[in-house]
Design a protein around this motif. Structure first.
Motif, PDB file in Angstrom:
ATOM      1  N   GLY A  68      -5.196  -0.611  -5.134  1.00  0.00           N
ATOM      2  CA  GLY A  68      -5.813  -0.967  -5.846  1.00  0.00           C
ATOM      3  C   GLY A  68      -7.309  -0.788  -4.770  1.00  0.00           C
ATOM      4  O   GLY A  68      -7.440  -1.238  -3.994  1.00  0.00           O
ATOM      5  N   ALA A  69      -8.005   0.492  -4.898  1.00  0.00           N
ATOM      6  CA  ALA A  69      -9.046   0.544  -4.322  1.00  0.00           C
ATOM      7  C   ALA A  69     -10.465   1.708  -5.169  1.00  0.00           C
ATOM      8  O   ALA A  69      -9.926   1.870  -5.830  1.00  0.00           O
ATOM      9  CB  ALA A  69      -8.603   1.327  -3.025  1.00  0.00           C
ATOM     10  N   LYS A  70     -11.324   1.100  -4.368  1.00  0.00           N
ATOM     11  CA  LYS A  70     -12.725   1.765  -5.284  1.00  0.00           C
ATOM     12  C   LYS A  70     -12.530   1.588  -7.080  1.00  0.00           C
ATOM     13  O   LYS A  70     -13.187   2.594  -7.967  1.00  0.00           O
ATOM     14  CB  LYS A  70     -12.631   3.407  -5.165  1.00  0.00           C
ATOM     15  N   GLY A  71     -12.315   0.342  -7.225  1.00  0.00           N
ATOM     16  CA  GLY A  71     -12.089   0.702  -8.806  1.00  0.00           C
ATOM     17  C   GLY A  71     -10.742   1.091  -9.094  1.00  0.00           C
ATOM     18  O   GLY A  71     -11.416   1.357 -10.575  1.00  0.00           O
ATOM     19  N   LEU A  72     -10.047   1.771  -8.785  1.00  0.00           N
ATOM     20  CA  LEU A  72      -8.510   2.042  -9.389  1.00  0.00           C
ATOM     21  C   LEU A  72      -7.698   1.774  -8.722  1.00  0.00           C
ATOM     22  O   LEU A  72      -7.347   1.185  -8.166  1.00  0.00           O
ATOM     23  CB  LEU A  72      -8.923   3.055  -9.001  1.00  0.00           C
ATOM     24  N   VAL A  73      -6.292   1.256  -9.532  1.00  0.00           N
ATOM     25  CA  VAL A  73      -5.296   0.762  -9.260  1.00  0.00           C
ATOM     26  C   VAL A  73      -4.297   2.228  -9.378  1.00  0.00           C
ATOM     27  O   VAL A  73      -4.208   3.643 -10.149  1.00  0.00           O
ATOM     28  CB  VAL A  73      -4.824   0.166 -10.313  1.00  0.00           C
ATOM     29  N   VAL A  74      -4.081   2.376  -8.294  1.00  0.00           N
ATOM     30  CA  VAL A  74      -2.835   3.825  -7.549  1.00  0.00           C
ATOM     31  C   VAL A  74      -0.935   3.005  -7.627  1.00  0.00           C
ATOM     32  O   VAL A  74      -1.234   2.022  -6.938  1.00  0.00           O
ATOM     33  CB  VAL A  74      -2.797   4.098  -6.368  1.00  0.00           C
ATOM     34  N   LEU A  75      -0.231   3.572  -8.396  1.00  0.00           N
ATOM     35  CA  LEU A  75       0.874   3.170  -9.124  1.00  0.00           C
ATOM     36  C   LEU A  75       1.632   4.520  -8.851  1.00  0.00           C
ATOM     37  O   LEU A  75       1.960   5.496  -8.633  1.00  0.00           O
ATOM     38  CB  LEU A  75       0.858   2.982 -10.174  1.00  0.00           C
ATOM     39  N   MET A  76       2.639   4.639  -7.863  1.00  0.00           N
ATOM     40  CA  MET A  76       3.038   5.508  -6.621  1.00  0.00           C
ATOM     41  C   MET A  76       4.970   5.123  -7.017  1.00  0.00           C
ATOM     42  O   MET A  76       5.348   3.988  -6.351  1.00  0.00           O
ATOM     43  CB  MET A  76       3.084   5.227  -5.124  1.00  0.00           C
ATOM     44  N   GLY A  77       6.070   5.905  -6.967  1.00  0.00           N
ATOM     45  CA  GLY A  77       6.969   5.821  -7.015  1.00  0.00           C
ATOM     46  C   GLY A  77       7.687   5.052  -7.754  1.00  0.00           C
ATOM     47  O   GLY A  77       7.607   5.146  -8.895  1.00  0.00           O
ATOM     48  N   GLY A  78       8.875   4.472  -7.539  1.00  0.00           N
ATOM     49  CA  GLY A  78       9.748   3.477  -8.419  1.00  0.00           C
ATOM     50  C   GLY A  78      11.203   4.655  -8.759  1.00  0.00           C
ATOM     51  O   GLY A  78      11.797   5.757  -8.670  1.00  0.00           O
ATOM     52  N   TYR A  79      11.789   3.859  -9.498  1.00  0.00           N
ATOM     53  CA  TYR A  79      13.263   4.334 -10.390  1.00  0.00           C
ATOM     54  C   TYR A  79      12.935   4.040 -11.652  1.00  0.00           C
ATOM     55  O   TYR A  79      12.587   2.829 -12.008  1.00  0.00           O
ATOM     56  CB  TYR A  79      14.165   3.704  -9.374  1.00  0.00           C
ATOM     57  N   VAL A  80      13.898   4.985 -12.508  1.00  0.00           N
ATOM     58  CA  VAL A  80      14.220   4.680 -13.891  1.00  0.00           C
ATOM     59  C   VAL A  80      15.475   4.594 -14.427  1.00  0.00           C
ATOM     60  O   VAL A  80      16.631   5.093 -13.129  1.00  0.00           O
ATOM     61  CB  VAL A  80      13.138   6.175 -14.612  1.00  0.00           C
ATOM     62  N   ALA A 118       2.846  -0.341  -0.035  1.00  0.00           N
ATOM     63  CA  ALA A 118       1.581  -0.969  -0.730  1.00  0.00           C
ATOM     64  C   ALA A 118       0.447  -1.359  -0.286  1.00  0.00           C
ATOM     65  O   ALA A 118       0.245  -2.595  -0.350  1.00  0.00           O
ATOM     66  CB  ALA A 118       0.711  -0.531  -2.364  1.00  0.00           C
ATOM     67  N   GLY A 119      -0.546  -1.001   0.749  1.00  0.00           N
ATOM     68  CA  GLY A 119      -1.831  -1.678   1.799  1.00  0.00           C
ATOM     69  C   GLY A 119      -3.362  -1.230   1.370  1.00  0.00           C
ATOM     70  O   GLY A 119      -2.996   0.316   1.313  1.00  0.00           O
ATOM     71  N   VAL A 120      -4.024  -1.507   1.655  1.00  0.00           N
ATOM     72  CA  VAL A 120      -4.858  -0.934   1.305  1.00  0.00           C
ATOM     73  C   VAL A 120      -6.519  -1.347   2.160  1.00  0.00           C
ATOM     74  O   VAL A 120      -6.546  -2.554   2.781  1.00  0.00           O
ATOM     75  CB  VAL A 120      -6.198  -2.068  -0.256  1.00  0.00           C
ATOM     76  N   THR A 121      -7.146  -0.943   2.419  1.00  0.00           N
ATOM     77  CA  THR A 121      -7.697  -0.773   3.560  1.00  0.00           C
ATOM     78  C   THR A 121      -9.180  -0.464   3.444  1.00  0.00           C
ATOM     79  O   THR A 121      -9.528   0.587   2.651  1.00  0.00           O
ATOM     80  CB  THR A 121      -7.104  -0.653   5.150  1.00  0.00           C
ATOM     81  N   HIS A 122     -10.447  -1.007   3.314  1.00  0.00           N
ATOM     82  CA  HIS A 122     -11.418  -0.596   3.766  1.00  0.00           C
ATOM     83  C   HIS A 122     -11.956   0.067   2.041  1.00  0.00           C
ATOM     84  O   HIS A 122     -13.106   0.204   1.338  1.00  0.00           O
ATOM     85  CB  HIS A 122     -12.226   0.558   4.561  1.00  0.00           C
ATOM     86  N   ASP A 123     -11.017  -0.683   1.533  1.00  0.00           N
ATOM     87  CA  ASP A 123     -11.565  -0.614  -0.250  1.00  0.00           C
ATOM     88  C   ASP A 123     -11.275   1.375   0.077  1.00  0.00           C
ATOM     89  O   ASP A 123     -12.006   1.542  -1.535  1.00  0.00           O
ATOM     90  CB  ASP A 123     -12.929  -0.801  -1.085  1.00  0.00           C
ATOM     91  N   ARG A 124     -11.342   2.231   0.513  1.00  0.00           N
ATOM     92  CA  ARG A 124     -10.953   2.910   0.171  1.00  0.00           C
ATOM     93  C   ARG A 124      -9.285   3.423   0.328  1.00  0.00           C
ATOM     94  O   ARG A 124      -8.993   5.131   0.349  1.00  0.00           O
ATOM     95  CB  ARG A 124     -12.126   3.963   1.331  1.00  0.00           C
ATOM     96  N   PHE A 125      -8.721   3.114   1.514  1.00  0.00           N
ATOM     97  CA  PHE A 125      -7.412   4.223   1.711  1.00  0.00           C
ATOM     98  C   PHE A 125      -6.151   3.357   1.229  1.00  0.00           C
ATOM     99  O   PHE A 125      -6.111   1.648   1.378  1.00  0.00           O
ATOM    100  CB  PHE A 125      -7.248   3.808   2.640  1.00  0.00           C
ATOM    101  N   VAL A 126      -5.534   4.219   0.534  1.00  0.00           N
ATOM    102  CA  VAL A 126      -4.566   3.141  -0.187  1.00  0.00           C
ATOM    103  C   VAL A 126      -2.789   3.550   0.763  1.00  0.00           C
ATOM    104  O   VAL A 126      -3.081   4.922   0.903  1.00  0.00           O
ATOM    105  CB  VAL A 126      -3.587   3.115  -1.538  1.00  0.00           C
ATOM    106  N   TYR A 127      -2.643   2.540   1.525  1.00  0.00           N
ATOM    107  CA  TYR A 127      -0.928   3.382   2.198  1.00  0.00           C
ATOM    108  C   TYR A 127      -0.021   3.145   1.842  1.00  0.00           C
ATOM    109  O   TYR A 127      -0.133   1.551   0.962  1.00  0.00           O
ATOM    110  CB  TYR A 127      -1.183   1.954   3.839  1.00  0.00           C
ATOM    111  N   PHE A 128       1.019   4.076   1.471  1.00  0.00           N
ATOM    112  CA  PHE A 128       2.389   3.969   1.261  1.00  0.00           C
ATOM    113  C   PHE A 128       3.083   3.736   2.209  1.00  0.00           C
ATOM    114  O   PHE A 128       3.319   4.626   3.087  1.00  0.00           O
ATOM    115  CB  PHE A 128       2.111   4.791   0.112  1.00  0.00           C
ATOM    116  N   ASP A 129       4.462   2.446   2.276  1.00  0.00           N
ATOM    117  CA  ASP A 129       4.862   2.760   3.332  1.00  0.00           C
ATOM    118  C   ASP A 129       7.457   2.244   2.505  1.00  0.00           C
ATOM    119  O   ASP A 129       6.930   0.860   1.880  1.00  0.00           O
ATOM    120  CB  ASP A 129       5.109   1.572   4.662  1.00  0.00           C
ATOM    121  N   ARG A 130       7.799   3.267   3.493  1.00  0.00           N
ATOM    122  CA  ARG A 130       8.805   2.999   2.912  1.00  0.00           C
ATOM    123  C   ARG A 130       9.714   3.390   4.016  1.00  0.00           C
ATOM    124  O   ARG A 130      10.237   3.991   4.579  1.00  0.00           O
ATOM    125  CB  ARG A 130       9.511   3.610   1.807  1.00  0.00           C
ATOM    126  N   ARG A 131      10.507   2.083   4.306  1.00  0.00           N
ATOM    127  CA  ARG A 131      11.859   2.238   5.308  1.00  0.00           C
ATOM    128  C   ARG A 131      13.081   2.107   4.474  1.00  0.00           C
ATOM    129  O   ARG A 131      13.459   1.443   3.989  1.00  0.00           O
ATOM    130  CB  ARG A 131      11.222   0.949   6.514  1.00  0.00           C
TER     131      ARG A 131
END
Length: 171
Positions: A68-80, A118-131
């Motif tokens: 979550g950043a800037k009042g928004l929730v960003v949802l990424m990836g996953g599987y069905v 997912a991690g958030v910094t400065h209420d501006r960037f949403v980092y997405f990381d997968r190893r």
């Protein structure tokens, strides 16, 4: 929480005082128990959960990442999961505006990924990381995927960085 779910994506807004649980699988743990529900708790003395607008799409996803950043929730990836139990990882990006109870579609991530962080910094960037599975700290990882999302004017606009491995310029 109104329903017991696992493998859900979680995010927070307003300094951690608004918590979101997105999608997941119910207690039956099978394909028809996967949900696209959104639950929101505003942390107060009562700490009551409310139901948000469901994530759009024909089915819920598992092991997605959210921030979550800037009042928004960003949802990424996953599987069905289909009715045969087959899993399909998706590159979907969805952006939720809780105040308007509105979902919008973001630009897909370049590689379909599940089980990411997912991690958030400065209420501006949403980092997405997968190893990749089996990766150990200190090993060179050619398959590392790092995505940076910049939120501007209510839309998720992708700005990608290339991963750096080893050397003086590593981060």
């Amino acid at each position: 929480m109104p329903a017991a779910v696992s493998n859900n994506a979680v995010a927070s807004l307003k300094g951690g005082f608004q918590l979101f649980s997105l999608m997941g699988v119910g207690p039956k743990k099978n394909w028809d128990d996967v949900t696209n529900q959104v639950y929101i708790m505003t942390v107060t003395r009562t700490g009551k959960w409310t139901t948000g607008r469901s994530v759009p799409g024909p089915a819920g996803r598992l092991n997605a990442a959210a921030g979550g950043a800037k009042g928004l929730v960003v949802l990424m990836g996953g599987y069905v999961v289909d009715n045969q139990g087959m899993e399909t990882t998706v590159p979907d990006v969805n952006v939720y505006e809780p105040g308007a109870r509105r979902w919008s579609r973001g630009k897909d991530i370049p590689v379909a990924v599940d089980s990411a962080v997912a991690g958030v910094t400065h209420d501006r960037f949403v980092y997405f990381d997968r190893r990749p599975v089996g990766w150990r700290p200190g090993e060179r990882c050619a398959n590392l995927r790092r995505r940076k999302r910049y939120l501007e004017s209510g839309y998720a606009v992708p700005r990608y960085t290339r991963p750096r491995h080893g050397g003086r310029n590593s981060r």
